[in-house]
Design a protein around this motif. Structure first.
Motif, PDB file in Angstrom:
ATOM      1  N   GLY A 182       0.821  -1.202   0.000  1.00 32.62           N
ATOM      2  CA  GLY A 182       0.000   0.000   0.000  1.00 32.62           C
ATOM      3  C   GLY A 182       0.857   1.255   0.000  1.00 32.62           C
ATOM      4  O   GLY A 182       0.608   2.196  -0.771  1.00 32.62           O
ATOM      5  N   PHE A 183       1.870   1.282   0.859  1.00 32.84           N
ATOM      6  CA  PHE A 183       2.786   2.414   0.888  1.00 32.84           C
ATOM      7  C   PHE A 183       3.529   2.560  -0.442  1.00 32.84           C
ATOM      8  O   PHE A 183       3.770   3.659  -0.922  1.00 32.84           O
ATOM      9  CB  PHE A 183       3.807   2.238   2.015  1.00 32.84           C
ATOM     10  CG  PHE A 183       3.264   2.516   3.384  1.00 32.84           C
ATOM     11  CD1 PHE A 183       2.284   3.469   3.585  1.00 32.84           C
ATOM     12  CD2 PHE A 183       3.747   1.824   4.483  1.00 32.84           C
ATOM     13  CE1 PHE A 183       1.783   3.729   4.856  1.00 32.84           C
ATOM     14  CE2 PHE A 183       3.261   2.081   5.755  1.00 32.84           C
ATOM     15  CZ  PHE A 183       2.283   3.035   5.933  1.00 32.84           C
ATOM     16  N   LYS A 184       3.887   1.434  -1.045  1.00 32.60           N
ATOM     17  CA  LYS A 184       4.708   1.451  -2.261  1.00 32.60           C
ATOM     18  C   LYS A 184       3.925   1.868  -3.490  1.00 32.60           C
ATOM     19  O   LYS A 184       4.427   2.625  -4.332  1.00 32.60           O
ATOM     20  CB  LYS A 184       5.317   0.066  -2.481  1.00 32.60           C
ATOM     21  CG  LYS A 184       6.221  -0.034  -3.700  1.00 32.60           C
ATOM     22  CD  LYS A 184       6.824  -1.416  -3.819  1.00 32.60           C
ATOM     23  CE  LYS A 184       7.720  -1.518  -5.053  1.00 32.60           C
ATOM     24  NZ  LYS A 184       8.307  -2.885  -5.193  1.00 32.60           N
ATOM     25  N   TYR A 185       2.672   1.388  -3.621  1.00 31.98           N
ATOM     26  CA  TYR A 185       1.931   1.587  -4.864  1.00 31.98           C
ATOM     27  C   TYR A 185       0.843   2.662  -4.796  1.00 31.98           C
ATOM     28  O   TYR A 185       0.411   3.150  -5.834  1.00 31.98           O
ATOM     29  CB  TYR A 185       1.285   0.267  -5.301  1.00 31.98           C
ATOM     30  CG  TYR A 185       2.278  -0.827  -5.602  1.00 31.98           C
ATOM     31  CD1 TYR A 185       3.231  -0.662  -6.598  1.00 31.98           C
ATOM     32  CD2 TYR A 185       2.267  -2.018  -4.884  1.00 31.98           C
ATOM     33  CE1 TYR A 185       4.154  -1.653  -6.882  1.00 31.98           C
ATOM     34  CE2 TYR A 185       3.183  -3.026  -5.161  1.00 31.98           C
ATOM     35  CZ  TYR A 185       4.122  -2.833  -6.158  1.00 31.98           C
ATOM     36  OH  TYR A 185       5.029  -3.824  -6.439  1.00 31.98           O
ATOM     37  N   ARG A 186       0.369   3.011  -3.615  1.00 27.75           N
ATOM     38  CA  ARG A 186      -0.775   3.902  -3.515  1.00 27.75           C
ATOM     39  C   ARG A 186      -0.411   5.324  -3.080  1.00 27.75           C
ATOM     40  O   ARG A 186      -1.295   6.164  -2.947  1.00 27.75           O
ATOM     41  CB  ARG A 186      -1.805   3.318  -2.545  1.00 27.75           C
ATOM     42  CG  ARG A 186      -2.542   2.109  -3.099  1.00 27.75           C
ATOM     43  CD  ARG A 186      -3.517   2.530  -4.172  1.00 27.75           C
ATOM     44  NE  ARG A 186      -4.204   1.396  -4.778  1.00 27.75           N
ATOM     45  CZ  ARG A 186      -5.328   1.501  -5.479  1.00 27.75           C
ATOM     46  NH1 ARG A 186      -5.872   2.681  -5.662  1.00 27.75           N
ATOM     47  NH2 ARG A 186      -5.874   0.446  -6.024  1.00 27.75           N
ATOM     48  N   LEU A 187       0.853   5.600  -2.849  1.00 26.22           N
ATOM     49  CA  LEU A 187       1.267   6.945  -2.455  1.00 26.22           C
ATOM     50  C   LEU A 187       2.155   7.515  -3.565  1.00 26.22           C
ATOM     51  O   LEU A 187       1.661   7.950  -4.573  1.00 26.22           O
ATOM     52  CB  LEU A 187       1.968   6.903  -1.108  1.00 26.22           C
ATOM     53  CG  LEU A 187       1.161   6.280   0.050  1.00 26.22           C
ATOM     54  CD1 LEU A 187       1.964   6.298   1.335  1.00 26.22           C
ATOM     55  CD2 LEU A 187      -0.170   6.988   0.226  1.00 26.22           C
ATOM     56  N   GLY A 188       3.456   7.541  -3.366  1.00 25.17           N
ATOM     57  CA  GLY A 188       4.359   7.859  -4.471  1.00 25.17           C
ATOM     58  C   GLY A 188       4.953   9.247  -4.486  1.00 25.17           C
ATOM     59  O   GLY A 188       5.525   9.661  -5.493  1.00 25.17           O
ATOM     60  N   THR A 189       4.846   9.994  -3.389  1.00 25.19           N
ATOM     61  CA  THR A 189       5.507  11.302  -3.335  1.00 25.19           C
ATOM     62  C   THR A 189       6.743  11.190  -2.461  1.00 25.19           C
ATOM     63  O   THR A 189       6.646  10.773  -1.297  1.00 25.19           O
ATOM     64  CB  THR A 189       4.561  12.374  -2.764  1.00 25.19           C
ATOM     65  OG1 THR A 189       3.455  12.538  -3.658  1.00 25.19           O
ATOM     66  CG2 THR A 189       5.277  13.703  -2.606  1.00 25.19           C
ATOM     67  N   LEU A 190       7.884  11.544  -3.031  1.00 23.63           N
ATOM     68  CA  LEU A 190       9.125  11.487  -2.262  1.00 23.63           C
ATOM     69  C   LEU A 190       9.129  12.580  -1.196  1.00 23.63           C
ATOM     70  O   LEU A 190       8.467  13.623  -1.364  1.00 23.63           O
ATOM     71  CB  LEU A 190      10.323  11.673  -3.195  1.00 23.63           C
ATOM     72  CG  LEU A 190      10.514  10.582  -4.260  1.00 23.63           C
ATOM     73  CD1 LEU A 190      11.651  10.973  -5.211  1.00 23.63           C
ATOM     74  CD2 LEU A 190      10.791   9.238  -3.618  1.00 23.63           C
ATOM     75  N   PRO A 191       9.826  12.381  -0.085  1.00 23.77           N
ATOM     76  CA  PRO A 191       9.911  13.432   0.942  1.00 23.77           C
ATOM     77  C   PRO A 191      10.400  14.737   0.328  1.00 23.77           C
ATOM     78  O   PRO A 191      11.226  14.732  -0.602  1.00 23.77           O
ATOM     79  CB  PRO A 191      10.924  12.860   1.947  1.00 23.77           C
ATOM     80  CG  PRO A 191      10.824  11.375   1.768  1.00 23.77           C
ATOM     81  CD  PRO A 191      10.559  11.159   0.315  1.00 23.77           C
ATOM     82  N   PRO A 192       9.882  15.868   0.802  1.00 18.64           N
ATOM     83  CA  PRO A 192      10.275  17.165   0.218  1.00 18.64           C
ATOM     84  C   PRO A 192      11.785  17.368   0.236  1.00 18.64           C
ATOM     85  O   PRO A 192      12.466  17.042   1.213  1.00 18.64           O
ATOM     86  CB  PRO A 192       9.565  18.180   1.117  1.00 18.64           C
ATOM     87  CG  PRO A 192       8.435  17.416   1.731  1.00 18.64           C
ATOM     88  CD  PRO A 192       8.914  16.018   1.883  1.00 18.64           C
ATOM     89  N   CYS A 235      -0.392   2.910  -9.282  1.00 21.22           N
ATOM     90  CA  CYS A 235       0.699   3.732  -9.813  1.00 21.22           C
ATOM     91  C   CYS A 235       1.106   4.721  -8.737  1.00 21.22           C
ATOM     92  O   CYS A 235       0.323   5.602  -8.365  1.00 21.22           O
ATOM     93  CB  CYS A 235       0.234   4.461 -11.076  1.00 21.22           C
ATOM     94  SG  CYS A 235       1.441   5.625 -11.762  1.00 21.22           S
ATOM     95  N   ALA A 236       2.302   4.582  -8.212  1.00 19.51           N
ATOM     96  CA  ALA A 236       2.764   5.428  -7.111  1.00 19.51           C
ATOM     97  C   ALA A 236       3.138   6.804  -7.651  1.00 19.51           C
ATOM     98  O   ALA A 236       4.311   7.131  -7.832  1.00 19.51           O
ATOM     99  CB  ALA A 236       3.946   4.769  -6.408  1.00 19.51           C
ATOM    100  N   ALA A 237       2.122   7.621  -7.906  1.00 19.87           N
ATOM    101  CA  ALA A 237       2.371   8.911  -8.552  1.00 19.87           C
ATOM    102  C   ALA A 237       1.457  10.002  -8.025  1.00 19.87           C
ATOM    103  O   ALA A 237       0.949  10.821  -8.791  1.00 19.87           O
ATOM    104  CB  ALA A 237       2.211   8.779 -10.069  1.00 19.87           C
ATOM    105  N   SER A 238       1.239  10.043  -6.718  1.00 18.06           N
ATOM    106  CA  SER A 238       0.438  11.151  -6.181  1.00 18.06           C
ATOM    107  C   SER A 238       1.142  12.481  -6.434  1.00 18.06           C
ATOM    108  O   SER A 238       0.492  13.523  -6.481  1.00 18.06           O
ATOM    109  CB  SER A 238       0.191  10.947  -4.683  1.00 18.06           C
ATOM    110  OG  SER A 238       1.397  10.976  -3.946  1.00 18.06           O
ATOM    111  N   CYS A 279       5.762   5.689 -12.154  1.00 22.87           N
ATOM    112  CA  CYS A 279       4.891   5.064 -11.151  1.00 22.87           C
ATOM    113  C   CYS A 279       5.674   4.508  -9.979  1.00 22.87           C
ATOM    114  O   CYS A 279       5.130   3.762  -9.168  1.00 22.87           O
ATOM    115  CB  CYS A 279       4.055   3.962 -11.805  1.00 22.87           C
ATOM    116  SG  CYS A 279       2.691   4.603 -12.795  1.00 22.87           S
ATOM    117  N   ASN A 280       6.947   4.826  -9.898  1.00 22.61           N
ATOM    118  CA  ASN A 280       7.763   4.385  -8.765  1.00 22.61           C
ATOM    119  C   ASN A 280       8.167   5.567  -7.904  1.00 22.61           C
ATOM    120  O   ASN A 280       9.292   5.645  -7.428  1.00 22.61           O
ATOM    121  CB  ASN A 280       9.005   3.637  -9.271  1.00 22.61           C
ATOM    122  CG  ASN A 280       8.648   2.364  -9.999  1.00 22.61           C
ATOM    123  OD1 ASN A 280       7.799   1.607  -9.542  1.00 22.61           O
ATOM    124  ND2 ASN A 280       9.278   2.133 -11.141  1.00 22.61           N
TER     125      ASN A 280
END
Length: 469
Positions: A182-192, A235-238, A279-280
């Protein structure tokens, strides 16, 4: 004459007595035979029960006080049954082996190999899936993986049984995924990045605090100019979805409804060049850089790919500058039904103050903003209400979080946990309209819940003089 009559009566009596003796004698013989037959059947019944009892009780445990002398005839089944003359009622108060023994509907396996699960027998080596874990029958025991699942019934129960101000739900699209997936595929924003965090916060003297309404939604002020949630799926691309949506809203509001197209997150996912992860996961500063330098086409022109893992998902768009800072597409739309391949651009992004009032001023005057938040495991279960992270003290395995990007579109005040009046933000997620409140969620306002107020980003649409209404 009288003598003959007496002889006749006497003979009749003798005949009747003899017939009675014959009947009694035959009845004794029949009873002895019946006893012998019943005794033989009873012994066979006891033997059969002894075998059955061993198999059943090894698995379930029962029958310690069984009285095998209590046997009755069950005529319909032509069998002797153990104390079950009432078992044809619709009351489940009989021995558990009644139907299998008397009706022979089901016999227990003649061997003890394999495993039982929910009353069902599985052969040795069988594999089953339970939520996100796999179980294998080995040595008459189930051996299961120990992943923490994205959807956890015990966590849902914990939230719904407490007075936390929001309700949790089990989502079928998340069922079977691990929490890490879930963390890997449903989020996708790197830390600022440090560059983002070092941006100066902008505060503008727009409105006085007293002029801010208690309830505000951007859709009400700018109907048809703001855009609803899309579904990023796995697709981890929020980072791309939130950036494209905020930019589309801002361009529509600034152009006063002249350009209302939703912008394409797929254009960002496939084409954002430097350090592209697609998507990563990706960074929002690179997304805003691409919007400023290259621009995006509409979502209708460049829709989402059905299979984000396909190898042919290369960038399908290109643009060139006309020498005056305006860019134009050099290729037609990937969606050949859509003819407009107009390129939309934005100014450099700016950081809004983390102060609650300043964020409200920015939204009500210029439109929705982008927020970076920390997603904990319970957020995936959100269904309705005012979200706050609920800590499950009983299990530390859940205490994890990752970074996510969403769009803030308004605010309000309602009664929340324990009947208290609570302030909240209204935010658009990118998990589709079946999640949360039609794709949106409410979250506590003014207390930096889950870092929702820590980093707020906005931008202006880059319009030329010919674009201005």
């Amino acid at each position: 004459m009288w003598t003959r009559y007496r002889i006749l009566i006497f003979s009749s009596l003798l005949t009747e007595i003899w017939m009675e003796r014959q009947y009694v004698s035959q009845r004794q013989v029949d009873q002895e035979g019946a006893f012998t037959r019943n005794h033989t059947v009873l012994e066979g019944t006891r033997f059969k029960r002894a075998i059955f009892k061993g198999q059943y009780c090894r698995s379930f445990g029962c029958c310690e006080d069984r009285d095998d002398d209590c046997v009755t005839q069950f005529y319909e089944a032509n069998a002797l049954c153990y104390c079950d003359k009432f078992c044809e009622r619709d009351i489940p108060d009989c021995c558990p082996d009644y139907k299998s023994f008397c009706h022979e509907e089901k016999e227990w396996p003649p061997h003890s190999e394999g495993c039982l699960r929910d009353g069902r027998h599985y052969e040795e080596g069988s594999a089953i899936k339970e939520n996100c874990n796999s179980c294998t029958c080995s040595g008459q025991q189930w051996k299961c993986s120990q992943h923490v699942c994205l959807m956890e019934p015990e966590l849902i129960e914990h939230v719904n049984n407490g007075d936390y101000g929001w309700t949790a739900q089990n989502y079928s699209q998340f069922w079977g995924m691990t929490l890490e997936e879930g963390f890997k595929y449903r989020l996708g924003t790197l830390p600022p990045s440090p560059k983002l965090l070092s941006m100066n916060e902008i505060t503008a003297p727009l409105l006085a605090i007293t002029d801010l309404p208690e309830f505000f939604v951007a859709t009400y002020k700018w109907p048809g100019w703001t855009h609803g949630p899309l579904d990023q799926k796995n697709c981890a691309a929020s980072w791309a979805f939130s950036t494209a949506s905020v930019a589309a809203d801002r361009i529509a509001i600034q152009s006063k409804g002249r350009y209302t197209a939703n912008l394409s997150p797929q254009n960002l996912i496939s084409c954002c060049p430097k350090n592209r992860h697609g998507c990563n996961s990706g960074s929002i500063d690179r997304a805003w850089w691409y919007l400023r330098k290259r621009g995006l086409v509409s979502h209708a022109c460049y829709p989402l790919f059905k299979d984000q893992n396909a190898t042919n998902n290369a960038c399908a768009m290109a643009s060139r500058s006309d020498g005056r800072g305006k860019r134009h597409a050099t290729k037609p739309c990937p969606n050949n039904i859509e003819k407009s391949n107009r390129i939309y651009q934005c100014s450099p992004p700016y950081r809004v103050s983390s102060n609650e009032t300043e964020i409200m001023k920015e939204i009500i005057h210029n439109g929705p903003v982008q927020a970076i938040m920390q997603v904990h495991e319970d957020f995936f279960h959100y269904k309705s209400g005012i979200y706050r992270h609920v800590k499950n003290e009983e299990s530390k395995k859940y205490q994890k979080f990752r970074t996510h990007a969403v769009k803030l579109t308004g605010w309000g005040t309602l009664r929340g946990a324990q009947g208290r009046k609570e302030k909240f933000w209204i935010a658009a997620n990118s998990w589709g309209k079946s999640w949360g409140e039609n794709g949106y969620f409410r979250i506590l306002r003014g207390v930096n819940e889950s870092d929702i107020e820590k980093l707020i980003i906005a931008a202006w649409g880059q319009l030329t003089s010919s674009d201005e209404p």
